[in-house]
Design a protein around this motif. Structure first.
Motif, PDB file in Angstrom:
ATOM      1  N   LYS A 136       5.053  12.433  10.754  1.00 32.03           N
ATOM      2  CA  LYS A 136       5.342  11.945   9.321  1.00 32.03           C
ATOM      3  C   LYS A 136       5.256  13.450   8.622  1.00 32.03           C
ATOM      4  CE  LYS A 136       0.927   9.863   8.682  1.00 32.03           C
ATOM      5  NZ  LYS A 136      -0.085   8.677   7.666  1.00 32.03           N
ATOM      6  N   VAL A 166       6.930   7.219  10.679  1.00 32.06           N
ATOM      7  CA  VAL A 166       7.039   7.678   9.925  1.00 32.06           C
ATOM      8  C   VAL A 166       7.046   6.110   8.916  1.00 32.06           C
ATOM      9  CG1 VAL A 166       8.248   8.652   7.588  1.00 32.06           C
ATOM     10  CG2 VAL A 166       8.169   9.835   9.643  1.00 32.06           C
ATOM     11  N   HIS A 167       7.951   5.526   9.520  1.00 38.31           N
ATOM     12  CA  HIS A 167       8.586   3.861   8.908  1.00 38.31           C
ATOM     13  C   HIS A 167       7.466   3.471   9.065  1.00 38.31           C
ATOM     14  CE1 HIS A 167      12.939   5.619   8.964  1.00 38.31           C
ATOM     15  NE2 HIS A 167      11.923   6.482   7.762  1.00 38.31           N
ATOM     16  N   ASP A 220       3.588   3.654   8.304  1.00 37.39           N
ATOM     17  CA  ASP A 220       2.404   4.748   8.947  1.00 37.39           C
ATOM     18  C   ASP A 220       2.191   3.309   8.123  1.00 37.39           C
ATOM     19  OD1 ASP A 220       1.262   6.571   9.192  1.00 37.39           O
ATOM     20  OD2 ASP A 220       0.655   7.081   7.008  1.00 37.39           O
ATOM     21  N   ILE A 270       1.334   4.780   4.297  1.00 39.84           N
ATOM     22  CA  ILE A 270       2.269   5.030   2.864  1.00 39.84           C
ATOM     23  C   ILE A 270       2.976   3.612   2.844  1.00 39.84           C
ATOM     24  CG2 ILE A 270       4.862   5.521   3.008  1.00 39.84           C
ATOM     25  CD1 ILE A 270       4.423   7.651   5.005  1.00 39.84           C
ATOM     26  N   TYR A 271       2.520   2.415   3.700  1.00 41.85           N
ATOM     27  CA  TYR A 271       3.364   1.543   3.565  1.00 41.85           C
ATOM     28  C   TYR A 271       2.594  -0.146   3.284  1.00 41.85           C
ATOM     29  CZ  TYR A 271       8.287   3.421   3.945  1.00 41.85           C
ATOM     30  OH  TYR A 271       9.099   4.123   3.744  1.00 41.85           O
ATOM     31  N   SER A 305       2.405  -3.181   7.692  1.00 36.06           N
ATOM     32  CA  SER A 305       3.408  -2.257   7.218  1.00 36.06           C
ATOM     33  C   SER A 305       4.429  -2.586   8.625  1.00 36.06           C
ATOM     34  CB  SER A 305       3.261  -0.254   8.117  1.00 36.06           C
ATOM     35  OG  SER A 305       2.351   0.148   9.293  1.00 36.06           O
ATOM     36  N   ARG A 319       9.795  11.763   2.275  1.00 34.32           N
ATOM     37  CA  ARG A 319       9.403  12.074   3.043  1.00 34.32           C
ATOM     38  C   ARG A 319       9.217  11.225   3.590  1.00 34.32           C
ATOM     39  NH1 ARG A 319       4.820  16.501   2.072  1.00 34.32           N
ATOM     40  NH2 ARG A 319       6.833  19.112   0.780  1.00 34.32           N
ATOM     41  N   ASP A 320       9.178   9.644   3.270  1.00 35.27           N
ATOM     42  CA  ASP A 320       8.718   8.926   3.580  1.00 35.27           C
ATOM     43  C   ASP A 320       9.175   7.197   3.952  1.00 35.27           C
ATOM     44  OD1 ASP A 320       6.195   8.693   2.177  1.00 35.27           O
ATOM     45  OD2 ASP A 320       6.154   8.065   0.928  1.00 35.27           O
TER      46      ASP A 320
END
Length: 506
Positions: A80, A393-394, A396, A399-400, A404, A424-425
């Motif tokens: 990421k 990334v997806h 993380d 982020i989430y 997640s 980026r996310d």
């Protein structure tokens, strides 16, 4: 010693010398190479048996960027923090790497940069003329859903949803590729659909010959996998030749007074340098087939994943249907782009499906410049392969959120983060200069398709558990399981005061 034994020994020696030379060429401050015990095999066993667990362990031990050795090739894995630097670098090419993996250009007789031109077709036809295709696309979807799924007054089990989806999406896309006249040619629709199936087979071929040298793997694809595609291309030429000849005849007769069709064939014919007295049918058919994979195969996979997620979470159905009625109170069969853009809940659900059912390791790039230098100081030399650790990334938590790994269909509401937006996310469609150019059309097409299904049916998983089956993974790429689905005629039962905020539960 037999000839076969001698050949095997010789190839093993060749592989060892190839590997030794790779180490000798390490002149840069390259990312750390993950330790492995067995020469030649490297990390291939761990990579193939449980890539998810393997990459997670590597990241914990080696950090954001590291290299692994699989199928005879070093692959740099980026997560990421640095993934966006690959997408934004002029020294990295996704098309060059993809051609190495599946040599489409050589099979279809296209120039090496065919993917760049395919992007121009997507921008100018699928996106540039999207307002013209909205009505035809919805008409085609309604007709084909009625034919292939039906009214379902009694519950109907569809054993192979993917095949039904392939047929429906192929018919819709064929019209955009070749126009109204050929778009209704069932044989041509089947040809494009079969190409998508053949291409998927090539994507699933293990790269075992790469242990000897990547060239052997590429040649096996061209020699064996390419034969069926060559037949398909010949059939496409036989179908489009009379239509193109008639178009050119009309053009010579009426000149500027002729209103040409809006489709991919016409866009190709209008390209500078096209000799209309000596049409290159290999080039035109090749470009049409190159577009087909992205326009059909990836769309079908996304819809298949979406349906599995929806069928296993019936608590969302009424809320999504209510949104349809708010946007389209008259229940018009055909909606415009503005109405489609207002399907915020549907868009959020689709994005969550893309996020959690996407690939683990994907979006391969090859370094085409002298080197690719990362902001942390590591350098990757020319010719190296880089893949993006998408799951890092997806899934993380930063982020989430702490949940997640859980599916929450309305996670992206009120965040100005639609499914077609790259960042980026969210890298499902790539990013920067390598972002999928047709993603806006694809998302709108999927939302139109999903909208019709939500209005017409209750959809459930056919198994007793009703749980969504996990996807299976090949070479880091995620494929939906062929789970049967039950379709039943929808009866509107929701309460007008339905609470729109669902609990964050599976």
């Amino acid at each position: 010693m037999s000839i076969l034994s001698t050949l095997v020994v010789g190839l093993c020696i060749l592989a060892i010398f190839y590997r030794i030379n790779k180490f000798r060429d390490r002149k840069y401050e390259e990312p750390p190479l993950v330790y492995y015990k067995y020469p030649i095999i490297g990390h291939t066993w761990d990579y193939c048996t449980n890539i998810d667990e393997f990459l997670s362990k590597c990241r914990k031990e080696y950090g954001e960027i590291f290299s692994i050795y699989v199928f005879g090739t070093d692959i740099t894995v980026v997560g990421k923090e640095l993934g966006h630097e690959v997408f934004n670098s002029k020294n990295a090419s996704s098309s060059a790497a993809f051609e190495d993996r599946v040599p489409v250009a050589r099979i279809l007789g296209l120039p090496p940069n065919y993917l760049n031109f395919a992007a121009e077709i997507a921008k100018n036809v699928f996106i540039g003329q999207m307002h013209l295709f909205i009505v035809k696309t919805q008409q085609s979807l309604y007709r084909d859903i009625d034919e292939l799924i039906g009214d379902c007054d009694e519950p109907k089990i569809i054993q192979n949803p993917r095949q039904v989806l392939f047929m429906i999406v192929s018919r819709t896309v064929t019209n955009i590729l070749v126009g109204d006249k050929l778009g209704h040619d069932k044989d041509l629709v089947d040809i494009f659909m079969n190409f998508g199936n053949e291409f998927n087979k090539l994507m699933r071929i293990p790269e075992y010959l790469g242990f000897i040298h990547p060239w052997f793997f590429q040649q096996s694809i061209i020699r064996f996998g390419g034969k069926n595609i060559e037949k398909i291309q010949k059939n496409v030429i036989d179908k489009i030749r009379p239509d193109i000849e008639e178009r050119l005849k009309q053009e010579r007769k009426y000149g500027d007074g002729l209103k040409p069709p809006v489709d991919c064939i016409q866009f190709l014919l209008n390209q500078p340098g096209v000799d209309k007295e000596n049409i290159d049918y290999m080039w035109i058919s090749g470009q049409l087939l190159a577009i087909t994979f992205v326009a059909i195969s990836t769309t079908v996979t996304t819809i298949n994943n979406f349906l599995l997620d929806l069928a296993s979470r019936p608590e969302y159905l009424d809320s999504l249907l209510e949104e349809q009625e708010q946007i389209n109170p008259n229940n018009d069969r055909i909606m415009d782009l503005d109405q489609i853009s207002k399907m915020k809940r549907l868009d959020s659900f689709l994005k969550e499906s893309l996020r959690l059912s996407g690939n683990i390791l994907s979006l391969i790039h090859r370094v085409i410049g002298p080197e690719l230098k990362f902001s942390n100081g590591y350098q990757v030399p020319k010719g190296s392969l880089i893949r993006i650790y998408l799951k890092n990334v997806h899934h993380d938590n930063e982020i989430y959120g702490p949940d997640s790994n859980e599916f929450y269909g309305y996670r992206h509401l009120e965040k100005e983060s639609p499914a077609s937006k790259v960042s980026r996310d969210f890298l499902q469609f790539g990013m920067g200069q390598h972002a999928c150019p047709g993603r806006n059309f694809a998302v709108n097409e999927i939302k139109m398709f999903a909208s019709i299904l939500i209005k017409k049916y209750n959809i459930t998983i056919a198994t007793k558990s009703g749980m969504r089956p996990p996807n299976f993974v090949i070479n880091g790429i995620s494929f939906p399981n062929p789970e049967p689905l039950i379709f039943e005629k929808r009866v509107k039962v929701w309460d007008k005061n339905y609470n729109l905020k669902l609990d964050n539960e599976n």
